[in-house]
Design an enzyme around this catalytic site. Sequence first.
Site, PDB file in Angstrom:
ATOM      1  N   TYR A 114       3.342   6.849  10.062  1.00  0.00           N
ATOM      2  CA  TYR A 114       2.527   5.692   9.679  1.00  0.00           C
ATOM      3  C   TYR A 114       3.397   4.615   9.034  1.00  0.00           C
ATOM      4  CZ  TYR A 114      -1.727   3.196   8.316  1.00  0.00           C
ATOM      5  OH  TYR A 114      -2.721   2.266   8.197  1.00  0.00           O
ATOM      6  N   LYS A 116       0.444   0.280  15.044  1.00  0.00           N
ATOM      7  CA  LYS A 116       1.806   0.226  15.561  1.00  0.00           C
ATOM      8  C   LYS A 116       2.123  -0.992  16.419  1.00  0.00           C
ATOM      9  CE  LYS A 116       3.141   3.735  13.527  1.00  0.00           C
ATOM     10  NZ  LYS A 116       3.665   3.257  12.268  1.00  0.00           N
ATOM     11  N   HIS A 152       0.843  -1.191   0.000  1.00  0.00           N
ATOM     12  CA  HIS A 152       0.000   0.000   0.000  1.00  0.00           C
ATOM     13  C   HIS A 152       0.880   1.244   0.000  1.00  0.00           C
ATOM     14  CE1 HIS A 152      -4.202  -1.445   1.492  1.00  0.00           C
ATOM     15  NE2 HIS A 152      -3.732  -2.191   0.521  1.00  0.00           N
ATOM     16  N   TYR A 170      -9.782   5.673   6.486  1.00  0.00           N
ATOM     17  CA  TYR A 170     -10.036   6.115   7.857  1.00  0.00           C
ATOM     18  C   TYR A 170     -11.093   7.211   7.795  1.00  0.00           C
ATOM     19  CZ  TYR A 170      -5.746   3.788   9.487  1.00  0.00           C
ATOM     20  OH  TYR A 170      -4.781   2.861   9.807  1.00  0.00           O
ATOM     21  N   PRO A 218      -5.158   0.731  18.339  1.00  0.00           N
ATOM     22  CA  PRO A 218      -4.839   0.208  17.004  1.00  0.00           C
ATOM     23  C   PRO A 218      -4.938   1.226  15.879  1.00  0.00           C
ATOM     24  CG  PRO A 218      -7.018  -0.530  17.704  1.00  0.00           C
ATOM     25  CD  PRO A 218      -6.404   0.154  18.886  1.00  0.00           C
TER      26      PRO A 218
END
Length: 395
Positions: free
Chosen positions: A388, A300, A73, A202, A296
Amino acid sequence: MHTTTVGIIGGGPAGLLLARLLHNAGIDSVVLELRDRAYVEQRQRAGILEQATVDALRAAGAGARMDAEGIPHDGIELRFGRRAHRIDFPSLTGGRSVMVYAQTEVVKDLVALQLAEGDRLLFGAEVTSVEGADSDTPVVRFVHEGREQTLSCDYVVGCDGFHGVTRDSVPESLRTTYERTYPYSWLGVLAEAPPVYDELVYAHSERGFALASMRSATVSRLYLQVPNGTDPADWSSERIWDELDARFALDGDPGWKLERGRVTSKAVLPMRSHVTEPMRYGRVLLAGDAAHIVPPTGAKGLNLAVADVVVLARALARWRETGGTELLDAYSDTCLRRVWRAEHFSYAMTTMLHTGPAQSPFETKLQLSQLERIATSPHAAAELAENYTGLPLPR
């Protein structure tokens, strides 16, 4: 009494990867796992691997199936104010990305390697105590196949998670705990349905947070923010899909709906932040969830565990090669710098995207302002993307 150089408590990804790294360095170990193999290989957890985690698995010889079946991704999509904005990772991070590859698959790969090539891995081994952390040969007491047994080690590593026995074997006077409990949970769902989008989505909405992820081209992993104490049985499949449609809705596509499929599992996941300091007590060391928990939202948890054991394996290899303990002495401080960075990022992502039960309009405006900043500022977007995709592992 059994003896080994490193006793590893916990056969999840942290313990298994540590065993693999030690095997590659010529250091013997024994892994003691409470559950049976089937349970361990089906335990649903995170599925986002940072670039450094991908590199570590490849270097350990555990990357072949990940590279064949994992889904690279290059970004994520943020949805807020009923609009969508994509964060492009490579352009913001100098080429870094992430891999979608479920923790269940990572564990299967590592278990297979350990059983085929590695040292002892005992399933169904219940550790009852860890003794002698301040001695040269700490001892692990455990029950396996109905017999009480002992394992004498040069070092003991607790990879046995938040509810494991290793951390609790250290006197409270020698450790400090930092924690936060969040006023909401996640309802996690696996469904036989194609992914919402070709990357993770998200969503911030007035109805609460939602996340769309995937396990494959035909299986979706989906999450909904729900109140603490929610019973998954109260959420029918129809209710889940209706709520996902509402939270992912976009003004530019009012007729848009998720493609629905059979919900195969659902569970409520609590949200917490937790750090135990230090991560070393004499010859007993903590790694992964035994030392720290993150909500979550930042993806991580697994990645921090991998970073811990990579640092620890290097330190143990240095000790074996030279007798020097400088890297072992620095282990806790080295890992905690990364841990607190990840704690901050996970906290920021969580509080930016979730709607609290008593949230004021002022707080909602602050969230939307920050999301707008990320969508319009390359610097703000780069900060999110760098965290991220993961900071480089310490050398």
